[in-house]
Design a protein around this motif. Structure first.
Motif, short mmCIF file in Angstrom:
data_model
loop_
_atom_site.label_atom_id
_atom_site.label_comp_id
_atom_site.label_asym_id
_atom_site.label_seq_id
_atom_site.Cartn_x
_atom_site.Cartn_y
_atom_site.Cartn_z
N ASP A 1 -5.36 6.71 21.98
CA ASP A 1 -4.55 7.82 21.48
C ASP A 1 -4.34 7.75 19.98
N LEU A 2 -4.18 6.55 19.44
CA LEU A 2 -4.05 6.41 17.99
C LEU A 2 -5.33 6.85 17.28
N PRO B 1 9.59 5.98 6.78
CA PRO B 1 8.44 6.85 6.47
C PRO B 1 7.21 6.49 7.29
N VAL B 2 7.37 6.53 8.61
CA VAL B 2 6.28 6.30 9.55
C VAL B 2 6.32 7.41 10.60
N GLU B 3 5.19 7.67 11.21
CA GLU B 3 5.14 8.58 12.35
C GLU B 3 5.25 7.76 13.63
N THR B 4 5.74 8.37 14.68
CA THR B 4 5.78 7.69 15.97
C THR B 4 5.01 8.50 17.01
N MET B 5 4.50 7.79 17.97
CA MET B 5 3.83 8.39 19.13
C MET B 5 4.55 7.83 20.35
N ALA B 6 5.34 8.66 21.00
CA ALA B 6 6.21 8.20 22.08
C ALA B 6 5.39 7.81 23.32
N ILE B 7 5.80 6.71 23.93
CA ILE B 7 5.21 6.27 25.19
C ILE B 7 6.29 6.39 26.26
N THR B 8 6.07 7.20 27.28
CA THR B 8 7.06 7.40 28.33
C THR B 8 6.88 6.35 29.43
N ALA B 9 7.89 6.24 30.27
CA ALA B 9 7.83 5.30 31.39
C ALA B 9 6.67 5.64 32.33
N ASP B 10 6.46 6.94 32.57
CA ASP B 10 5.35 7.35 33.44
C ASP B 10 4.01 6.98 32.82
N GLN B 11 3.89 7.15 31.50
CA GLN B 11 2.65 6.79 30.83
C GLN B 11 2.39 5.29 30.92
N LYS B 12 3.44 4.49 30.74
CA LYS B 12 3.26 3.03 30.84
C LYS B 12 2.81 2.64 32.24
N CYS C 1 0.86 -1.19 0.00
CA CYS C 1 0.00 0.00 0.00
C CYS C 1 0.89 1.24 0.00
N PRO C 2 1.56 1.54 -1.12
CA PRO C 2 2.46 2.70 -1.15
C PRO C 2 1.74 3.98 -0.71
N GLY C 3 2.42 4.76 0.12
CA GLY C 3 1.84 6.00 0.60
C GLY C 3 0.96 5.85 1.82
N ALA C 4 0.85 4.64 2.36
CA ALA C 4 0.02 4.44 3.55
C ALA C 4 0.52 5.32 4.70
N LYS C 5 -0.43 5.87 5.45
CA LYS C 5 -0.07 6.63 6.65
C LYS C 5 -0.01 5.66 7.82
N ILE C 6 1.15 5.59 8.46
CA ILE C 6 1.40 4.63 9.53
C ILE C 6 1.86 5.37 10.77
N ILE C 7 1.25 5.06 11.91
CA ILE C 7 1.67 5.62 13.19
C ILE C 7 1.99 4.46 14.12
N ILE C 8 3.18 4.52 14.73
CA ILE C 8 3.61 3.48 15.66
C ILE C 8 3.76 4.09 17.05
N ALA C 9 2.97 3.61 17.99
CA ALA C 9 3.11 4.02 19.39
C ALA C 9 4.21 3.16 20.00
N THR C 10 5.24 3.78 20.56
CA THR C 10 6.40 3.02 21.00
C THR C 10 7.17 3.74 22.10
N ASP C 11 7.84 2.93 22.93
CA ASP C 11 8.74 3.52 23.92
C ASP C 11 10.18 3.57 23.39
N ARG C 12 10.37 3.23 22.11
CA ARG C 12 11.69 3.33 21.47
C ARG C 12 11.56 4.01 20.11
N PRO C 13 11.15 5.27 20.09
CA PRO C 13 10.92 5.94 18.80
C PRO C 13 12.18 6.09 17.95
N GLU C 14 13.35 6.02 18.58
CA GLU C 14 14.60 6.17 17.82
C GLU C 14 14.77 5.06 16.79
N LEU C 15 14.18 3.89 17.01
CA LEU C 15 14.32 2.78 16.06
C LEU C 15 13.61 3.05 14.74
#
Length: 261
Positions: free
Chosen positions: A81-82, A50-61, A31-45
């Motif tokens: 949140d997504l 070509p994806v967006e990230t939504m950071a999860i902090t330790a306090d949030q977890k 699906c070229p051009g798909a909009k993808i959001i990944i909620a993660t506690d390791r956004p640096e990976l």
């Protein structure tokens, strides 16, 4: 419509993070051009991709998991949140991956219709909820409701309130029944109220969510990035689209003595 594909990846096991990334690359291949959001506690990976990230902090977890009492609460809270970032959301667990174009899924997601992976039916532990006065919205749990599997979840923004209603009772369901599936049980009930309905997804999506499949696929997930990490992103997407995570009969034969294949 703001149509979003979502993943959630957190914790110390790298297979969850790289599994989400490989699934996302397969998605971009199909699906070229798909909009993808990944909620993660390791956004640096994910920053190179070509994806967006939504950071999860330790306090949030800590907060999302009801003070570490139910870690799947993190998934449920991140789904909320997504959905706030989408009009229509198609979520996949990190061990789900597309093998074809799944963008048609959004046509089936409406304010009155959600999609989930499959209906598992009532479970043996359900009667433990009877008479406990656990509520999801206005619905008092009877202990006989069917459970929908949330490995795939397609939901419309108009049902954000339903996901919010499903979240608080999860801890009670978890602690009464002693099972981890409280998240998907509560979400399925919430999305089935007030004339709404759920259907199975019927999309070209495969998985490695059994012990045998996971034992085969997990090393291959990590091997993909070990081998191709230096390649241009377009080349990684191309290679991901053809990369095999499913077993052939020859792969499964050595696992024949496992109790769960």
């Amino acid at each position: 419509m703001n149509d979003v594909f979502g993943y959630i990846a957190y914790g110390d096991n790298e297979v969850y993070h790289f599994g989400a990334l490989l699934s996302a690359l397969k998605l971009l291949h199909n699906c070229p051009g798909a909009k993808i959001i990944i909620a993660t506690d390791r956004p640096e990976l994910f920053r190179r991709y070509p994806v967006e990230t939504m950071a999860i902090t330790a306090d949030q977890k800590e907060q999302m998991s009801f003070g570490r009492r139910y870690h799947f609460g993190i998934k449920a809270a991140c789904l909320i949140d997504l959905l706030k970032r989408a009009d229509r959301l198609l979520f996949m667990d990190t061990d789900m991956y597309p093998v074809g174009n799944i963008s048609r899924c959004f046509e089936a997601i409406t304010p009155r219709q959600s999609i989930m992976r499959l209906c598992e039916g009532p479970h043996a532990w359900c009667p433990r909820l009877e008479g406990k006065d656990v509520r999801i919205g206005d619905h008092v749990l009877t202990g006989h409701e069917p459970m929908w599997n949330s490995g795939v979840l397609g939901v419309h923004r108009d049902n954000l309130a339903a996901l919010i209603d499903a979240y608080p009772p999860m801890i009670a369901v978890h602690e009464i029944t002693k099972i981890d599936a409280a998240e998907q049980f509560c979400i399925g009930i919430a999305l089935s109220q007030d004339g709404r309905a759920i259907s199975s997804h019927r999309l070209p999506i495969r998985n490695y969510n059994t012990r045998g499949k996971k034992a085969f696929a997990s090393p291959r997930v990590l091997e993909f990035f070990k081998t191709h990490d230096d390649a241009p992103i377009a080349e990684q997407i191309r290679r991901a689209g053809r990369y095999r995570l499913w077993r052939t009969p020859l792969d499964a034969w050595p696992q024949r003595h496992r109790w769960s294949l």
